[in-house]
Scaffold this motif. Structure first.
Motif, PDB file in Angstrom:
ATOM      1  N   TYR A 162      38.624  54.096  23.065  1.00 25.71           N
ATOM      2  CA  TYR A 162      38.288  54.339  24.597  1.00 25.71           C
ATOM      3  C   TYR A 162      39.846  53.701  25.931  1.00 25.71           C
ATOM      4  N   PRO A 163      39.165  54.137  27.119  1.00 24.88           N
ATOM      5  CA  PRO A 163      40.381  54.506  28.098  1.00 24.88           C
ATOM      6  C   PRO A 163      41.243  52.533  28.946  1.00 24.88           C
ATOM      7  N   SER A 164      39.811  52.367  28.259  1.00 27.51           N
ATOM      8  CA  SER A 164      40.039  50.104  27.878  1.00 27.51           C
ATOM      9  C   SER A 164      40.596  49.934  29.815  1.00 27.51           C
ATOM     10  N   GLY A 165      42.099  50.191  29.884  1.00 29.50           N
ATOM     11  CA  GLY A 165      41.262  49.032  31.618  1.00 29.50           C
ATOM     12  C   GLY A 165      43.192  49.370  31.781  1.00 29.50           C
ATOM     13  N   PRO A 166      43.397  47.631  32.776  1.00 27.66           N
ATOM     14  CA  PRO A 166      43.227  47.154  32.834  1.00 27.66           C
ATOM     15  C   PRO A 166      42.166  47.286  34.262  1.00 27.66           C
ATOM     16  N   LEU A 167      41.442  46.552  33.875  1.00 26.69           N
ATOM     17  CA  LEU A 167      40.522  46.551  35.344  1.00 26.69           C
ATOM     18  C   LEU A 167      40.938  44.801  35.136  1.00 26.69           C
ATOM     19  N   LEU A 168      40.111  44.393  36.579  1.00 28.95           N
ATOM     20  CA  LEU A 168      39.143  42.898  37.075  1.00 28.95           C
ATOM     21  C   LEU A 168      38.036  43.175  37.064  1.00 28.95           C
ATOM     22  N   GLU A 169      37.734  41.307  37.150  1.00 34.17           N
ATOM     23  CA  GLU A 169      36.393  41.518  36.602  1.00 34.17           C
ATOM     24  C   GLU A 169      36.066  40.179  37.546  1.00 34.17           C
ATOM     25  N   TYR A 170      34.914  40.272  38.020  1.00 39.02           N
ATOM     26  CA  TYR A 170      34.147  39.414  39.333  1.00 39.02           C
ATOM     27  C   TYR A 170      32.781  38.684  39.129  1.00 39.02           C
ATOM     28  N   LEU A 171      32.061  38.059  39.993  1.00 36.53           N
ATOM     29  CA  LEU A 171      30.894  38.266  40.149  1.00 36.53           C
ATOM     30  C   LEU A 171      30.960  37.917  42.176  1.00 36.53           C
ATOM     31  N   PRO A 172      29.679  38.809  42.138  1.00 40.27           N
ATOM     32  CA  PRO A 172      30.410  38.874  43.684  1.00 40.27           C
ATOM     33  C   PRO A 172      29.523  37.852  44.875  1.00 40.27           C
ATOM     34  N   ALA A 173      28.651  37.008  44.003  1.00 39.47           N
ATOM     35  CA  ALA A 173      28.242  36.015  44.616  1.00 39.47           C
ATOM     36  C   ALA A 173      29.352  34.441  45.443  1.00 39.47           C
ATOM     37  N   ARG A 174      30.739  34.741  44.260  1.00 38.86           N
ATOM     38  CA  ARG A 174      31.408  33.963  44.051  1.00 38.86           C
ATOM     39  C   ARG A 174      32.969  34.150  44.623  1.00 38.86           C
ATOM     40  N   LEU A 175      33.178  35.108  44.719  1.00 44.91           N
ATOM     41  CA  LEU A 175      33.894  36.462  45.220  1.00 44.91           C
ATOM     42  C   LEU A 175      33.607  38.107  45.579  1.00 44.91           C
ATOM     43  N   ALA A 176      33.450  37.154  47.165  1.00 49.03           N
ATOM     44  CA  ALA A 176      32.734  38.051  47.937  1.00 49.03           C
ATOM     45  C   ALA A 176      34.178  39.631  47.841  1.00 49.03           C
ATOM     46  N   THR A 177      35.113  39.775  47.938  1.00 43.28           N
ATOM     47  CA  THR A 177      35.915  40.467  48.706  1.00 43.28           C
ATOM     48  C   THR A 177      37.570  40.256  47.413  1.00 43.28           C
ATOM     49  N   PRO A 178      37.378  41.528  46.061  1.00 45.92           N
ATOM     50  CA  PRO A 178      38.416  40.406  45.274  1.00 45.92           C
ATOM     51  C   PRO A 178      40.218  41.348  45.489  1.00 45.92           C
ATOM     52  N   PRO A 179      40.403  40.320  44.847  1.00 41.46           N
ATOM     53  CA  PRO A 179      42.674  41.943  44.495  1.00 41.46           C
ATOM     54  C   PRO A 179      41.864  42.941  44.357  1.00 41.46           C
ATOM     55  N   THR A 180      42.740  43.695  45.469  1.00 43.84           N
ATOM     56  CA  THR A 180      42.483  45.337  44.925  1.00 43.84           C
ATOM     57  C   THR A 180      44.706  45.482  44.625  1.00 43.84           C
ATOM     58  N   ASP A 181      45.167  44.354  44.595  1.00 42.41           N
ATOM     59  CA  ASP A 181      46.475  44.825  44.454  1.00 42.41           C
ATOM     60  C   ASP A 181      47.976  44.030  44.031  1.00 42.41           C
ATOM     61  N   ALA A 182      48.571  43.961  43.608  1.00 46.22           N
ATOM     62  CA  ALA A 182      49.255  42.640  42.466  1.00 46.22           C
ATOM     63  C   ALA A 182      49.451  42.227  43.701  1.00 46.22           C
ATOM     64  N   GLN A 183      49.849  42.583  44.694  1.00 45.58           N
ATOM     65  CA  GLN A 183      50.501  41.277  45.626  1.00 45.58           C
ATOM     66  C   GLN A 183      49.473  40.174  46.239  1.00 45.58           C
ATOM     67  N   ALA A 184      48.199  41.026  46.041  1.00 44.72           N
ATOM     68  CA  ALA A 184      46.574  40.183  46.825  1.00 44.72           C
ATOM     69  C   ALA A 184      46.128  39.204  45.822  1.00 44.72           C
ATOM     70  N   LEU A 185      46.348  39.729  44.722  1.00 47.01           N
ATOM     71  CA  LEU A 185      46.096  39.280  43.245  1.00 47.01           C
ATOM     72  C   LEU A 185      47.417  37.583  43.331  1.00 47.01           C
ATOM     73  N   LEU A 186      48.474  37.749  43.567  1.00 45.07           N
ATOM     74  CA  LEU A 186      49.346  36.644  43.912  1.00 45.07           C
ATOM     75  C   LEU A 186      49.092  36.024  44.757  1.00 45.07           C
ATOM     76  N   ASP A 187      48.675  36.434  46.115  1.00 48.59           N
ATOM     77  CA  ASP A 187      48.158  35.929  46.817  1.00 48.59           C
ATOM     78  C   ASP A 187      46.669  34.364  46.773  1.00 48.59           C
ATOM     79  N   TRP A 188      45.964  35.278  46.080  1.00 51.84           N
ATOM     80  CA  TRP A 188      44.462  34.656  45.801  1.00 51.84           C
ATOM     81  C   TRP A 188      44.192  34.216  44.794  1.00 51.84           C
ATOM     82  N   ALA A 189      45.101  33.790  43.137  1.00 47.44           N
ATOM     83  CA  ALA A 189      45.853  33.220  42.290  1.00 47.44           C
ATOM     84  C   ALA A 189      46.017  31.791  43.316  1.00 47.44           C
ATOM     85  N   ARG A 190      47.293  31.557  44.064  1.00 48.38           N
ATOM     86  CA  ARG A 190      47.910  30.544  44.649  1.00 48.38           C
ATOM     87  C   ARG A 190      46.429  30.301  45.807  1.00 48.38           C
TER      88      ARG A 190
END
Length: 406
Positions: A162-190
């Motif tokens: 299978y092609p596998s990933g990586p992908l990010l997964e979330y529930l829209p009720a808790r996270l309306a707009t997920p990060p979609t690039d690497a810097q945004a992921l760091l900013d969101w985690a911070r």
């Protein structure tokens, strides 16, 4: 199965072991007579009993194939039993049996982690090119599955892909707009400490895929060299790790934590997205997003024979593998999305899968996967030596001290 299909999900992508009970070394009592290729007969001299030890969840894809073969070929395999063990124990288990000159594990269906560990330690028999003529289905591999086959060298045979990933997964009720690039992921985690999570890469398909996928996303110097070419990746993971509470020892815990709200964003793959929603572990409304610039880091399961198995066992297993690589049997690999899509050979569409698989994937699959699979590059994982080096460095420098058992 010896475990429920739900139970099989609890094991991360890695290895399935099938063995012949009480078999001797290749030149011992288990040796058969008859026409042979490389001293292995086309058929066993007597039916063998196979023990299946699943350390990957692979039986969720292939047990139906194995059971079908056993039912149709009782003169080759008289009985099969199933059990499971953690993937990191694989190499030690094989080495102990080989050291005692009593190998009762005859076939390993393994992911890249178990494959790599065994190659590094010289545990596997060479199947290729000696037995390639017996395995005609290998000529029909999908192109990326054929690329995955190269990782096995002469040691193994790709049985699912299978092609596998990586992908990010979330529930829209808790996270309306997920990060979609690497810097945004760091900013969101911070901004949301302890809410991002992935499992220890050495024991997690999504974790491993995330680790190997970041060098492509970040534009590292050499995505195939974790020792000298991943400066950006190791720096990124160290910074990201400041905001990670702990690293689960396996993928299933991350899925449960997404469902219960402990985590709001996790690392996933196509199969780990679909199958937990089929099983109800994760709510159906969960969504996925790729990270900008991502490449698919593909995954596969391999059939590998430990050194020391009898020639009768080798003959039976080779016949079993030829059967498993037929299109009819490959269609069973769709399962319920666990390794989506699953088949390693060409021209095996969803319409040829069991009805249960068709129903599950039509309800829980994602239309966007076709475009994502077609529209993004695929990369094979690291080779055996590099993968072990990456795992060791991650354990040593990134998260080894924060891994917790689920």
């Amino acid at each position: 199965m010896g475990m429920t299909r739900r139970g099989a999900l609890l094991v991360t992508a890695s290895s399935v072991i099938v063995g012949a009970v009480g078999c001797g070394a290749p030149d011992g009592p288990g040796k058969s007579t008859g026409d042979t290729t490389g001293e292995v007969p086309q058929r066993p001299g007597r039916a063998v009993t196979l023990n299946v030890l699943d350390v990957a969840g692979n039986l969720q894809l292939t047990q139906g194939m194995i059971d079908d073969f056993v039912a149709k070929n009782p003169d080759m395999i008289s009985r099969v039993t199933y059990s499971k063990a953690p993937a990191p124990e694989l190499a030690g288990k094989i080495k102990a049996q080989q050291g005692a000159n009593r190998v009762d594990i005859g076939l390993v269906l393994t992911g890249v982690d178990g494959l790599a560990a065994g190659i590094e330690q010289g545990l596997w028999l060479d199947l290729l090119p000696t037995f390639q003529d017996r395995l005609g289905g290998m000529r029909d591999y999908l192109e990326p599955a054929a690329a995955m086959q190269k990782l096995a060298g002469n040691s193994g045979v790709t049985v699912t892909y299978y092609p596998s990933g990586p992908l990010l997964e979330y529930l829209p009720a808790r996270l309306a707009t997920p990060p979609t690039d690497a810097q945004a992921l760091l900013d969101w985690a911070r901004a949301n400490p302890r809410k991002f999570q992935y499992a220890r890469p050495a024991n997690s398909g999504p974790g491993r895929t995330f680790l190997m996928g970041l060098p492509y996303i970040l534009g590292d110097a050499n995505p195939k060299d974790p020792s000298a070419g991943w400066d950006k990746t190791w720096a990124f993971l160290k910074e990201l790790g400041q905001y990670v509470d702990y690293y689960p020892s396996g993928t299933t815990e991350t899925m449960k934590n997404l469902a219960n709200g402990t985590a709001h964003l996790i690392v996933s793959t196509t199969g780990w997205d679909i199958n937990p929603r089929v099983l109800g572990t994760v709510p159906k409304e969960a969504r996925i997003t790729p990270i900008d610039g991502f490449h698919w880091v593909t995954d596969a399961h391999y059939a590998v024979l430990p050194k020391g198995v009898s020639t009768d066992t080798q003959a039976a297993v080779l016949a079993l593998l030829a059967f498993m690589l037929t299109p009819e049997q490959q269609a069973k690999a769709y399962d319920e999305g666990y390794f989506y899509p699953g088949p390693a050979v060409k021209d095996v569409g969803l319409a040829s899968a069991p009805q249960k698989s068709q129903d599950a994937i039509r309800e829980f699959g994602r239309p966007e996967y076709d475009a994502l699979i077609a529209g993004n590059p695929t990369e094979v994982p690291l080779d055996a030596k590099s993968l072990v080096a990456a795992f060791n460095r991650w354990d040593r420098e990134i998260g080894g001290g924060k891994v917790k058992q689920g």
